[in-house]
Write a protein that holds these residues in place. Structure first.
Motif, mmCIF file in Angstrom:
data_model
loop_
_atom_site.group_PDB
_atom_site.id
_atom_site.type_symbol
_atom_site.label_atom_id
_atom_site.label_comp_id
_atom_site.label_asym_id
_atom_site.label_seq_id
_atom_site.Cartn_x
_atom_site.Cartn_y
_atom_site.Cartn_z
ATOM 1 N N ILE A 206 0.832 -1.210 0.000
ATOM 2 C CA ILE A 206 0.000 0.000 0.000
ATOM 3 C C ILE A 206 0.863 1.255 0.000
ATOM 4 N N ASN A 207 1.930 1.257 0.785
ATOM 5 C CA ASN A 207 2.790 2.438 0.871
ATOM 6 C C ASN A 207 3.468 2.760 -0.455
ATOM 7 N N ARG A 208 3.662 1.768 -1.287
ATOM 8 C CA ARG A 208 4.394 1.969 -2.543
ATOM 9 C C ARG A 208 3.483 1.979 -3.763
ATOM 10 N N SER A 209 2.171 2.086 -3.552
ATOM 11 C CA SER A 209 1.229 2.022 -4.665
ATOM 12 C C SER A 209 0.517 3.340 -4.935
ATOM 13 N N GLY A 210 0.840 4.402 -4.206
ATOM 14 C CA GLY A 210 0.110 5.655 -4.359
ATOM 15 C C GLY A 210 0.246 6.271 -5.736
ATOM 16 N N VAL A 211 1.460 6.390 -6.232
ATOM 17 C CA VAL A 211 1.689 6.993 -7.549
ATOM 18 C C VAL A 211 1.079 6.122 -8.642
ATOM 19 N N GLN A 212 1.214 4.817 -8.518
ATOM 20 C CA GLN A 212 0.660 3.919 -9.535
ATOM 21 C C GLN A 212 -0.863 4.030 -9.596
ATOM 22 N N ILE A 213 -1.491 4.196 -8.433
ATOM 23 C CA ILE A 213 -2.952 4.338 -8.408
ATOM 24 C C ILE A 213 -3.379 5.599 -9.145
ATOM 25 N N LEU A 214 -2.659 6.700 -8.928
ATOM 26 C CA LEU A 214 -2.994 7.942 -9.622
ATOM 27 C C LEU A 214 -2.821 7.809 -11.134
ATOM 28 N N ILE A 215 -1.764 7.136 -11.569
ATOM 29 C CA ILE A 215 -1.539 6.953 -12.999
ATOM 30 C C ILE A 215 -2.643 6.105 -13.613
ATOM 31 N N PHE A 216 -3.037 5.035 -12.926
ATOM 32 C CA PHE A 216 -4.132 4.202 -13.435
ATOM 33 C C PHE A 216 -5.453 4.967 -13.440
ATOM 34 N N LEU A 217 -5.666 5.806 -12.437
ATOM 35 C CA LEU A 217 -6.886 6.615 -12.402
ATOM 36 C C LEU A 217 -6.952 7.559 -13.607
ATOM 37 N N ALA A 218 -5.832 8.187 -13.915
ATOM 38 C CA ALA A 218 -5.796 9.073 -15.082
ATOM 39 C C ALA A 218 -6.080 8.299 -16.368
ATOM 40 N N SER A 251 -3.385 -0.604 -20.742
ATOM 41 C CA SER A 251 -2.143 -1.372 -20.854
ATOM 42 C C SER A 251 -0.906 -0.495 -21.051
ATOM 43 N N PRO A 252 -0.975 0.661 -21.754
ATOM 44 C CA PRO A 252 0.224 1.506 -21.806
ATOM 45 C C PRO A 252 0.663 2.002 -20.438
ATOM 46 N N MET A 253 -0.314 2.274 -19.564
ATOM 47 C CA MET A 253 0.037 2.731 -18.222
ATOM 48 C C MET A 253 0.550 1.584 -17.346
ATOM 49 N N ILE A 254 0.205 0.356 -17.686
ATOM 50 C CA ILE A 254 0.793 -0.786 -16.985
ATOM 51 C C ILE A 254 2.294 -0.833 -17.247
ATOM 52 N N LEU A 255 2.672 -0.576 -18.491
ATOM 53 C CA LEU A 255 4.094 -0.515 -18.829
ATOM 54 C C LEU A 255 4.780 0.629 -18.087
ATOM 55 N N VAL A 256 4.147 1.795 -18.063
ATOM 56 C CA VAL A 256 4.722 2.949 -17.349
ATOM 57 C C VAL A 256 4.884 2.638 -15.868
ATOM 58 N N ASN A 257 3.859 2.078 -15.259
ATOM 59 C CA ASN A 257 3.930 1.768 -13.831
ATOM 60 C C ASN A 257 4.943 0.669 -13.539
ATOM 61 N N ALA A 258 5.094 -0.280 -14.454
ATOM 62 C CA ALA A 258 6.092 -1.331 -14.241
ATOM 63 C C ALA A 258 7.494 -0.748 -14.226
ATOM 64 N N VAL A 259 7.794 0.127 -15.176
ATOM 65 C CA VAL A 259 9.116 0.763 -15.213
ATOM 66 C C VAL A 259 9.321 1.634 -13.980
ATOM 67 N N TYR A 260 8.297 2.397 -13.602
ATOM 68 C CA TYR A 260 8.409 3.260 -12.419
ATOM 69 C C TYR A 260 8.632 2.429 -11.153
ATOM 70 N N THR A 261 7.899 1.333 -11.017
ATOM 71 C CA THR A 261 8.026 0.498 -9.818
ATOM 72 C C THR A 261 9.404 -0.139 -9.736
ATOM 73 N N ILE A 262 9.949 -0.570 -10.875
ATOM 74 C CA ILE A 262 11.289 -1.161 -10.885
ATOM 75 C C ILE A 262 12.321 -0.142 -10.403
ATOM 76 N N ILE A 263 12.284 1.050 -10.982
ATOM 77 C CA ILE A 263 13.263 2.081 -10.610
ATOM 78 C C ILE A 263 13.072 2.502 -9.160
ATOM 79 N N ASP A 264 11.821 2.618 -8.725
ATOM 80 C CA ASP A 264 11.555 3.021 -7.341
ATOM 81 C C ASP A 264 12.048 1.982 -6.354
#
Length: 324
Positions: A206-218, A251-264
């Protein structure tokens, strides 16, 4: 002798001034916005990167105020890999944790984003609640909370004594319950172990999902409601609508969130490899800074390779909507 009459010279046609298209105007505005980053990258960041690379291949010695450097090849890289056993071990452990955390974070953030995208009372408050851990977990806020909590005479570590025993007992009970439920359904033991481990570490997810949730919401809000209306007219169920419409569109945002999560996950302060690199840099060892630079660049290449592999795999299944 005949007089030749010259035709009057015609004026050259005026060139019409081309009006910049909307796409070109947007491109120019984009370059203006990224210009500060480009200037900082060229004049500040790239010199630092070059100096870091030279530290990993050269040995600097100061004699009578004159700095001389000697090329040592891959000496510090060999020391980091084979002389520091904790570095290679922590790197493998970090890769295993990444393989576990990334799918869990992506699935959880997409699930929460779909729920928060529904029309309900207090939707804005729930969105703020899920994004709150991102604000609280930043470096400044975290240091303030730790210092203020420590000044009150309390301890941040609550994992000792009865509290630790209670946490272990609750975790084991939860994992046992999940194991019994999924085993009775005929689910494989590997999936049961993954789900039980994800539930046990739900607070970290939960602590590491805030940014990903916003990206998926958009991404969800960018889908035209007319598409969902046509699906309802055709009699599609919610399950079919999700897999045929929602999932491909985001699905494009899944790719974005995957890259962001890896780097984070690879650059967070709690990462064990980052701690080893920082500790090596601060160590009293005379070659500590050089070994630390070698570790950092090896770590960077590993992260870059993983991001490239994940991007290549995800790109094969990403659906991009055509805007003709």
């Amino acid at each position: 002798m005949t007089n030749e009459v010259k035709a009057p010279a015609t004026a050259a046609p005026k060139k019409k001034k081309k009006i910049a298209s909307l796409d070109r105007k947007k491109a120019r505005a984009g370059w203006i916005f990224v210009l500060p980053f480009i200037v900082g990258l060229v004049f500040i960041y790239l010199p630092i990167l070059w100096e870091s690379i030279s530290y990993s291949f050269y040995n600097y010695v100061t004699v009578d105020g004159i700095v001389t450097k000697t090329f040592v090849g891959f000496k510090y890289y060999q020391t980091a890999l084979f002389g520091e056993a904790d570095f290679a071990k922590s790197l493998l452990t970090g890769l295993q944790e990444m393989a576990f955390n990334i799918p869990a974070i992506l699935i959880f953030s997409l699930f929460v984003a779909v729920i928060l995208n529904q029309k309900m009372i207090g939707r804005a408050a729930f969105r703020a609640i899920f994004f709150l851990p991102v604000v609280v977990s930043t470096g400044i806020m975290e240091s303030i909370m730790v210092s203020s909590y420590g000044a009150s005479g309390n301890q941040m570590d609550l994992g000792e004594g009865e509290n630790a025993a209670q946490k272990v007992e609750e975790t084991m009970a939860l994992e046992g319950l999940l194991t019994n439920i999924f085993s009775s359904l005929g689910v494989g033991t590997g999936l049961v172990t993954y789900i039980s481990s994800a539930v046990a570490s739900i607070s970290g997810i939960i602590n590491r999902s805030g940014v990903q949730i916003l990206i998926f919401l958009a991404a969800l809000q960018s889908i035209s409601p007319a598409i969902y209306e046509s699906c309802q007219i055709d009699g599609a169920t919610s399950w079919e609508t999700f897999w045929k419409i929602t999932f491909p569109m985001v699905s494009p945002m899944i790719l974005v969130n995957a890259v962001y999560t890896i780097i984070d996950s690879f650059t967070t302060d709690s990462n064990s490899v980052m701690k080893i690199i920082n500790n090596m840099y601060m160590s009293p060892n005379s070659d500590g800074a050089y070994i630390s630079a070698a570790m950092g660049w090896m770590y960077f290449l590993v992260v870059l390779a993983i991001v490239g592999i994940v991007a290549a795999i995800f790109s094969a299944y990403v659906f991009y909507q055509r805007r003709d």
